[in-house]
Design a protein around this motif. Structure first.
Motif, PDB file in Angstrom:
ATOM      1  N   ARG A   1       5.160   1.253  -4.324  1.00 51.25           N
ATOM      2  CA  ARG A   1       3.883   1.109  -3.901  1.00 51.25           C
ATOM      3  C   ARG A   1       3.223   2.569  -3.588  1.00 51.25           C
ATOM      4  O   ARG A   1       2.152   3.026  -4.069  1.00 51.25           O
TER       5      ARG A   1
ATOM      6  N   ASP B   1      -2.734  -7.846   5.696  1.00 53.07           N
ATOM      7  CA  ASP B   1      -2.896  -7.795   4.224  1.00 53.07           C
ATOM      8  C   ASP B   1      -3.573  -6.142   3.905  1.00 53.07           C
ATOM      9  O   ASP B   1      -4.800  -6.062   4.158  1.00 53.07           O
TER      10      ASP B   1
ATOM     11  N   GLN C   1       0.849  -1.981 -13.936  1.00 53.32           N
ATOM     12  CA  GLN C   1       1.049  -2.358 -12.429  1.00 53.32           C
ATOM     13  C   GLN C   1      -0.111  -3.549 -11.957  1.00 53.32           C
ATOM     14  O   GLN C   1       0.339  -4.260 -10.985  1.00 53.32           O
TER      15      GLN C   1
ATOM     16  N   PHE D   1       0.580 -16.575  -4.985  1.00 51.12           N
ATOM     17  CA  PHE D   1       0.811 -15.310  -4.378  1.00 51.12           C
ATOM     18  C   PHE D   1       0.355 -15.265  -2.819  1.00 51.12           C
ATOM     19  O   PHE D   1      -0.726 -15.669  -2.784  1.00 51.12           O
TER      20      PHE D   1
ATOM     21  N   GLU E   1       1.646  -7.892  -6.510  1.00 45.46           N
ATOM     22  CA  GLU E   1       1.977  -7.163  -5.402  1.00 45.46           C
ATOM     23  C   GLU E   1       1.149  -5.886  -5.321  1.00 45.46           C
ATOM     24  O   GLU E   1       0.875  -5.468  -4.433  1.00 45.46           O
ATOM     25  N   PHE E   2       1.061  -5.418  -6.396  1.00 45.10           N
ATOM     26  CA  PHE E   2       0.565  -4.250  -6.722  1.00 45.10           C
ATOM     27  C   PHE E   2      -0.722  -3.807  -7.442  1.00 45.10           C
ATOM     28  O   PHE E   2      -1.271  -2.882  -7.608  1.00 45.10           O
TER      29      PHE E   2
ATOM     30  N   ASN F   1       7.141 -12.243   8.792  1.00 51.09           N
ATOM     31  CA  ASN F   1       6.089 -11.207   8.678  1.00 51.09           C
ATOM     32  C   ASN F   1       4.697 -11.469   9.093  1.00 51.09           C
ATOM     33  O   ASN F   1       4.004 -12.578   8.910  1.00 51.09           O
TER      34      ASN F   1
ATOM     35  N   ALA G   1      -0.007 -12.733   0.669  1.00 51.24           N
ATOM     36  CA  ALA G   1      -0.103 -11.498   1.017  1.00 51.24           C
ATOM     37  C   ALA G   1      -0.247 -11.368   2.515  1.00 51.24           C
ATOM     38  O   ALA G   1      -1.173 -12.086   3.091  1.00 51.24           O
TER      39      ALA G   1
END
Length: 422
Positions: free
Chosen positions: A260, A332, A281, A316, A286-287, A328, A318
């Motif tokens: 990242r 985000d 990317q 996905f 994720e990126f 977690n 986040a």
């Protein structure tokens, strides 16, 4: 209007002012707020503060009552009223809450930055000579918020035994452009305290050190330090020679824990040679969003305006999930960023890449000239404006760091703008 109804209105002013300050506290570092947006939000905060001020003692009573929550927003509101009244008992009441709940201190510092400095000169002067390092730190931060040089108090803080006070003094020295203190700042690069080491590296880089300081800062990025990696990257990478910066990007890209940082580094370096890699990317959920932000940092293209956005990838997740066993709890970090549609962005780049020269650094589509950096401060979003402020500071280490968190109307005055022209 009945007394009960009036009390209810006053309480609403206090609650709304605290809530809007909390919203503002996030907005100043958000990717979707412009200077105009911030100014409008500040106008809403000020309207509620005016209501409390007009209410007199009843307004203060509402603020004092809400101080029991011990939250930064409530501290901000009460501190503004207390400082503008000049009443020692009110100010003391705010200090008591902040002393008992130090996590609320940013609300107090924000209040010092909000009110006209004529209201608080004596208060800051008293904080700067307090016995407690905690209050001296607040005094330094309060003065720095309005570009007030604390003079000898800053020198004393740089030599203090308290590590937290030294760290604050280092950052204040850089924000004020005190290049005369660069040797004293550099002396802290080898401190045993990591917060002091980071602050010294960050400050010395902004004050003109292009040798040890930015490389000391990059060590925090390399270690993926949870607190210092991101701010170290934003400053140090801009100060290093381009070839060294590209080496760091390649290094970070080769490790999952720092990938990242590599994506963010692409936008910081501003070299269009990294665009093809950023496009890759964007295909990784994720990126993708932070890669889109870095692409915009280089090219200036607004993904939403140009219809280059995609949909949230199926499956996905986040940030925190609804799964009870998921540990977690982090928010985000990219919540307000656009989802780039990689194929559409690649097509846009294919049509526009001829306008960009490899090896040239760009910010928002233009080379880093003083004129364009000022434009970025006027027209960019908050993260983009921070980038412009850092670039401008690195070009002129002896000038104060432009404070993109200051009141919107104050920033407009610094830039020579009027609201209608922003």
């Amino acid at each position: 209007m009945s007394l009960y109804a009036l009390d209810h209105v006053i309480a609403q002013h206090a609650e709304e002012a605290a809530f809007l300050w909390l919203l503002r506290d996030g907005a100043v570092v958000a990717p979707h707020y412009s200077l105009l947006d911030l100014t409008r939000l500040d106008t809403r905060v000020e309207a509620h503060l005016d209501g409390l001020c007009i209410a007199g003692e009843a307004g203060w009573a509402a603020c004092s009552e809400q101080l029991e929550y011990r939250e930064p927003g409530e501290v901000f509101v009460a501190a503004v009223l207390a400082l503008e009244s000049g009443e020692a008992a009110r100010i003391r009441r705010v200090y008591e809450v902040v002393g008992a709940a130090p996590e609320t201190q940013r609300g107090l510092v924000s209040a010092f930055g909000w009110v006209d400095r004529a209201w608080w000169r004596g208060e800051v002067r008293d904080l700067l000579v307090a016995d407690s390092p905690f209050w001296r730190r607040l005094g330094l931060a309060a003065g720095s918020a309005q570009r007030v040089d604390p003079g000898r108090s800053l020198l004393a803080a740089l030599e203090a035994s308290d590590a937290a006070l030294r760290a604050t003094a280092l950052r204040v020295a850089a924000r004020l452009g005190r290049t005369d203190l660069l040797p004293a700042v550099q002396a802290q690069l080898t401190s045993d305290d990591e917060a002091v080491r980071f602050s010294a590296a960050w400050a010395a880089t902004l004050l003109g050190d292009r040798g040890a300081a930015p490389r000391a800062a990059m060590a925090f990025v390399d270690a993926d330090h949870p607190r210092f990696a991101a701010p170290a990257l934003r400053v140090a990478l801009r100060a290093l020679p381009p070839n060294e910066g590209q080496s760091w990007l390649g290094h970070f890209a080769g490790r999952p824990q720092t990938l990242r940082h590599a994506v963010v580094a692409g936008g910081i370096l501003g070299d269009p040679v990294h665009v093809p890699w950023l496009l890759e990317q964007m295909r990784i959920a994720e990126f993708a969003r932070v890669a889109g932000e870095s692409f915009t940092m280089i090219t200036g293209v607004d993904l939403a305006y140009e219809d280059l956005e995609g949909e949230w990838p199926e499956g996905f997740e986040a940030g925190p999930t609804e799964h009870p066993e998921d540990d977690n709890v982090a928010l985000d970090a990219d919540e307000e960023l656009s989802w780039p549609e990689a194929a559409l962005v690649a097509d846009w780049w294919g049509h526009h890449q001829a306008a960009f020269q490899a090896g040239q650094r760009y910010l928002l589509g233009h080379p880093l000239t003083p004129e364009h950096l000022r434009w970025g401060l006027c027209q960019g979003m908050q993260r983009q404006r921070e980038a412009a402020a850092l670039e401008r500071k690195l070009l002129s280490p002896g000038e104060p760091l432009f404070e993109t968190r200051a009141r919107g109307n104050v920033q407009q005055q610094w830039l020579g703008l009027h609201t209608k022209n922003v």
